[in-house]
Design a protein around this motif. Structure first.
Motif, short mmCIF file in Angstrom:
data_model
loop_
_atom_site.label_atom_id
_atom_site.label_comp_id
_atom_site.label_asym_id
_atom_site.label_seq_id
_atom_site.Cartn_x
_atom_site.Cartn_y
_atom_site.Cartn_z
N SER A 59 22.25 74.82 19.59
CA SER A 59 21.38 75.11 18.44
C SER A 59 20.31 76.15 18.79
CB SER A 59 20.72 73.82 17.95
OG SER A 59 20.05 73.17 19.02
N ALA A 63 19.79 79.76 16.90
CA ALA A 63 18.49 80.29 16.43
C ALA A 63 18.25 81.70 16.96
CB ALA A 63 17.36 79.35 16.88
N ILE A 66 20.40 84.10 15.01
CA ILE A 66 19.87 84.31 13.65
C ILE A 66 18.66 85.25 13.68
CG2 ILE A 66 18.72 83.14 11.71
CD1 ILE A 66 20.73 80.84 12.13
N GLN A 67 17.87 85.16 14.74
CA GLN A 67 16.74 86.10 14.86
C GLN A 67 17.23 87.54 15.04
OE1 GLN A 67 14.89 83.67 17.93
NE2 GLN A 67 13.08 83.44 16.67
N ALA A 70 18.24 88.67 11.66
CA ALA A 70 17.05 89.01 10.87
C ALA A 70 16.59 90.43 11.18
CB ALA A 70 15.93 88.01 11.16
N LYS A 73 18.94 92.95 9.62
CA LYS A 73 18.71 93.06 8.18
C LYS A 73 17.49 93.93 7.90
CE LYS A 73 18.03 90.59 3.88
NZ LYS A 73 17.23 89.51 3.26
N MET A 94 29.20 76.94 8.82
CA MET A 94 28.36 75.81 8.38
C MET A 94 26.89 76.20 8.29
SD MET A 94 29.64 72.51 10.50
CE MET A 94 31.10 71.61 10.03
N VAL A 95 26.41 76.94 9.28
CA VAL A 95 24.97 77.25 9.29
C VAL A 95 24.65 78.50 8.47
CG1 VAL A 95 24.57 76.09 11.49
CG2 VAL A 95 24.99 78.54 11.47
N ARG A 99 27.38 84.54 6.34
CA ARG A 99 26.90 85.25 5.13
C ARG A 99 26.21 86.55 5.51
NH1 ARG A 99 23.46 80.60 3.03
NH2 ARG A 99 22.38 82.27 1.94
N PHE A 100 25.83 86.67 6.77
CA PHE A 100 25.07 87.86 7.21
C PHE A 100 25.80 88.66 8.27
CE2 PHE A 100 22.10 84.92 5.39
CZ PHE A 100 21.27 85.72 4.63
N GLU B 51 23.94 68.35 21.39
CA GLU B 51 22.75 68.48 20.54
C GLU B 51 21.88 67.21 20.57
OE1 GLU B 51 21.62 71.19 19.31
OE2 GLU B 51 23.38 72.36 19.83
N LEU B 54 20.12 67.23 23.93
CA LEU B 54 19.04 68.23 23.91
C LEU B 54 17.82 67.70 23.14
CD1 LEU B 54 20.70 71.69 23.15
CD2 LEU B 54 19.24 71.13 25.09
N ILE B 100 19.32 79.50 5.94
CA ILE B 100 19.39 80.73 6.73
C ILE B 100 18.77 81.93 6.02
CG2 ILE B 100 21.72 81.36 6.01
CD1 ILE B 100 22.17 82.34 8.94
N THR B 101 18.84 81.95 4.71
CA THR B 101 18.24 83.08 3.98
C THR B 101 16.73 83.08 4.18
OG1 THR B 101 20.00 82.95 2.36
CG2 THR B 101 18.03 84.18 1.72
N ILE B 103 15.17 81.71 6.68
CA ILE B 103 14.89 81.97 8.10
C ILE B 103 14.97 83.48 8.36
CG2 ILE B 103 15.73 81.64 10.46
CD1 ILE B 103 16.75 78.84 9.50
N ILE B 104 16.00 84.10 7.84
CA ILE B 104 16.18 85.55 8.07
C ILE B 104 15.04 86.34 7.43
CG2 ILE B 104 17.66 87.48 7.32
CD1 ILE B 104 19.91 86.11 8.65
N ASP B 105 14.52 85.84 6.33
CA ASP B 105 13.39 86.52 5.68
C ASP B 105 12.04 86.08 6.27
OD1 ASP B 105 15.05 87.99 4.09
OD2 ASP B 105 15.01 86.58 2.41
N ASN B 106 12.09 85.38 7.39
CA ASN B 106 10.86 84.94 8.11
C ASN B 106 9.97 84.02 7.28
OD1 ASN B 106 11.13 86.03 10.70
ND2 ASN B 106 10.68 88.08 9.89
N PRO B 110 13.23 79.14 12.70
CA PRO B 110 14.67 78.94 12.96
C PRO B 110 14.92 77.64 13.71
CG PRO B 110 13.79 80.47 14.56
CD PRO B 110 12.63 80.08 13.65
N PHE B 113 18.71 73.10 13.45
CA PHE B 113 20.16 73.25 13.52
C PHE B 113 20.84 72.10 14.26
CE2 PHE B 113 18.68 77.65 12.97
CZ PHE B 113 19.36 77.93 11.80
N GLY B 114 20.15 71.56 15.27
CA GLY B 114 20.76 70.47 16.05
C GLY B 114 21.07 69.27 15.19
N PHE B 116 21.19 69.15 11.97
CA PHE B 116 22.11 69.56 10.91
C PHE B 116 23.56 69.47 11.40
CE2 PHE B 116 24.61 73.11 9.07
CZ PHE B 116 24.66 72.68 7.76
N LEU B 117 23.80 69.98 12.60
CA LEU B 117 25.17 69.94 13.14
C LEU B 117 25.62 68.52 13.42
CD1 LEU B 117 25.15 73.05 15.51
CD2 LEU B 117 26.29 72.81 13.30
N GLN B 120 26.63 67.08 10.15
CA GLN B 120 27.83 67.71 9.60
C GLN B 120 29.10 67.30 10.34
OE1 GLN B 120 28.29 70.15 6.96
NE2 GLN B 120 26.34 69.21 6.42
#
Lengths: 115, 147
Positions: A59, A63, A66-67, A70, A73, A94-95, A99-100, B51, B54, B100-101, B103-106, B110, B113-114, B116-117, B120
């Motif tokens: 995980s 992260a 993903i950074q 970012a 992008k 899944m995460v 999409r990016f 996970e 961790l 993620i959207t 997160i990517i847009d700050n 981030p 995820f642990g 979440f996985l 899932q």
């Protein structure tokens, strides 16, 4: 305990390939960031991250990736990923990474489609 | 940690060292192979065990070098049951599902995820305080799941 990544930059036409050796975890952050900055400083527009097939990605590594997404992008760069196993293709879907960043089965396929 | 260890159960105890989750991960894969677990479910198992270990090291034991993480594995009725035990008090507030959207847009950090996985990839998951101290994450993975 110290974990490191060796990351080689290769230019293939308009695609800058970051060849990542080693597992991708939270420890990878400085290595991936430095490699990305080097690629960005060289004016990279299309970036391909290549991993070894049987690596461990946790995980923290997700992260870090993903950074990087970012930053690509923000800098209007196209990014792709290749080399990962079917398991991590599923995890990346899944995460939401898919999409990016487009996932390619092989380097050749990625270079063809990203060029 | 576990009082009884009857076959086919296995117990692995780790020092609180980031990176050692790989030991638990590989043990879980070896354990699952004995019961004919398919390769894709072994990969799921490895991810959730890593996970959970961790999380136990970083959040449960808060990085304390002298703390331990114990992983207990058992197999019954087509399900691999894993319990990951730390010396902490459990999760006070579960993080939201990572977006993620955002997160990517700050907008969001981030993380998350642990957990979440784990949610899932497992068929059942439970987080509980232990009566004799510490916290346990109990996870079940059906070896025949095909989705």
């Amino acid at each position: 305990m110290q974990y490191t990544n060796e990351i080689k930059l290769e230019q293939h036409g308009p695609v800058t390939l970051l060849d990542i050796q080693g597992d991708i975890t939270g420890f990878s952050e400085p290595f991936l960031n430095e490699a990305y900055k080097n690629a960005d400083n060289q004016g990279a527009s299309n970036i391909l991250l290549k991993t070894e097939r049987d690596i461990y990605i946790n995980s923290g590594g997700i992260a870090v990736l993903i950074q990087i997404l970012a930053q690509t992008k923000q800098n209007n760069q196209l990014i792709g990923i290749t080399g990962i196993s079917d398991h991590f293709k599923k995890i990346f879907s899944m995460v939401g990474i898919t999409r990016f960043a487009k996932i390619y089965d092989t380097v050749d396929e990625a270079l063809e489609k990203m060029t | 940690m576990i009082t009884n260890l009857n076959p086919p159960a296995v117990e692995v105890t780790l020092c609180n060292q980031l990176g050692y989750e790989r030991i638990a991960m590989e043990c879980s894969a070896s354990f699952a192979k004995i019961f004919g677990c398919p390769a894709d479910r072994i990969e799921d198992l490895k991810t959730v065990v890593a996970e959970a270990a961790l999380n136990a090291m970083e959040h449960g034991n808060q990085g304390r070098a002298n703390a331990k993480v114990t992983i207990f594995m058992d197999f019954k009725d087509d399900i691999i049951n894993v319990a990951v035990i730390d010396e902490g008090n459990g999760i006070r507030e579960f993080p939201p599902k990572p977006d993620i959207t955002r997160i990517i847009d700050n907008i969001d950090p981030p993380n998350g995820f642990g957990l979440f996985l784990i949610k899932q990839l497992t068929d059942q998951v439970e987080f509980a305080r232990r009566t004799d101290g510490g916290h346990v994450v109990k996870m079940g993975i059906k070896i025949s799941r095909t989705d």
